[in-house]
Motif scaffolding. Structure first.
Motif, mmCIF file in Angstrom:
data_model
loop_
_atom_site.group_PDB
_atom_site.id
_atom_site.type_symbol
_atom_site.label_atom_id
_atom_site.label_comp_id
_atom_site.label_asym_id
_atom_site.label_seq_id
_atom_site.Cartn_x
_atom_site.Cartn_y
_atom_site.Cartn_z
ATOM 1 N N MET A 53 0.837 -1.205 0.000
ATOM 2 C CA MET A 53 0.000 0.000 0.000
ATOM 3 C C MET A 53 0.874 1.258 0.000
ATOM 4 S SD MET A 53 -3.107 -1.022 -0.195
ATOM 5 C CE MET A 53 -4.154 0.313 0.349
ATOM 6 N N LYS A 54 1.964 1.269 0.770
ATOM 7 C CA LYS A 54 2.866 2.420 0.786
ATOM 8 C C LYS A 54 3.504 2.622 -0.579
ATOM 9 C CE LYS A 54 4.181 2.157 5.636
ATOM 10 N NZ LYS A 54 5.252 1.821 6.582
ATOM 11 N N ASP A 55 3.932 1.519 -1.201
ATOM 12 C CA ASP A 55 4.537 1.609 -2.526
ATOM 13 C C ASP A 55 3.541 2.140 -3.557
ATOM 14 O OD1 ASP A 55 6.832 0.592 -1.398
ATOM 15 O OD2 ASP A 55 6.580 -1.430 -2.239
ATOM 16 N N MET A 56 2.290 1.689 -3.462
ATOM 17 C CA MET A 56 1.260 2.191 -4.378
ATOM 18 C C MET A 56 1.054 3.689 -4.167
ATOM 19 S SD MET A 56 -1.769 -0.683 -4.784
ATOM 20 C CE MET A 56 -2.958 0.554 -4.398
ATOM 21 N N GLN A 57 0.985 4.111 -2.911
ATOM 22 C CA GLN A 57 0.782 5.532 -2.603
ATOM 23 C C GLN A 57 1.957 6.361 -3.116
ATOM 24 O OE1 GLN A 57 -2.013 6.925 -1.159
ATOM 25 N NE2 GLN A 57 -1.084 8.855 -1.733
ATOM 26 N N SER A 58 3.182 5.847 -2.920
ATOM 27 C CA SER A 58 4.367 6.569 -3.392
ATOM 28 C C SER A 58 4.361 6.706 -4.905
ATOM 29 C CB SER A 58 5.642 5.839 -2.966
ATOM 30 O OG SER A 58 5.771 5.870 -1.578
ATOM 31 N N SER A 59 3.975 5.655 -5.594
ATOM 32 C CA SER A 59 3.950 5.738 -7.058
ATOM 33 C C SER A 59 2.864 6.700 -7.523
ATOM 34 C CB SER A 59 3.778 4.354 -7.691
ATOM 35 O OG SER A 59 2.491 3.851 -7.458
ATOM 36 N N GLY A 104 4.144 10.201 -7.000
ATOM 37 C CA GLY A 104 5.106 10.534 -8.052
ATOM 38 C C GLY A 104 4.430 10.909 -9.347
ATOM 39 N N GLU A 105 3.298 10.266 -9.652
ATOM 40 C CA GLU A 105 2.555 10.579 -10.863
ATOM 41 C C GLU A 105 1.850 11.912 -10.741
ATOM 42 O OE1 GLU A 105 -0.071 7.291 -11.568
ATOM 43 O OE2 GLU A 105 1.577 5.899 -11.928
#
Length: 93
Positions: free
Chosen positions: A81-87, A90-91
């Protein structure tokens, strides 16, 4: 005169949008916890492929299962979930 109306309309849209985005980020942890509680049907602390079958998470299961043990524990889920939020952040930039 027309330019002033355009600017005012832009501000009227931008303020609620930025408020919605910050609210979404603030509630991301709560949303992840609620999603986890819903998915972990047997409350054993990990997700099995059967628990996420026929959900949008089914396609993401292998990506969430970082250690490849066939189960997704809460730490793996939270990291995903953190990785999804970070990506997404970034977008948005």
């Amino acid at each position: 005169m027309k330019k002033r109306y355009a600017v005012i309309a832009g501000i009227a849209i931008a303020i609620p949008l930025s408020t919605a985005l910050s609210t979404t980020r603030a509630n991301a942890a709560e949303t992840a916890s609620a999603a986890w509680a819903t998915m972990d049907a047997d409350a054993d602390g990990s997700l099995s492929p059967e628990e996420v079958a026929a959900t949008p998470w089914e396609a993401k299961f292998d990506a969430m299962d970082e250690n490849g043990d066939g189960e997704v524990d809460k730490d793996e889920f939270q990291q995903y979930m953190k990785d999804m939020q970070s990506s997404q952040d970034g977008e948005d930039a």
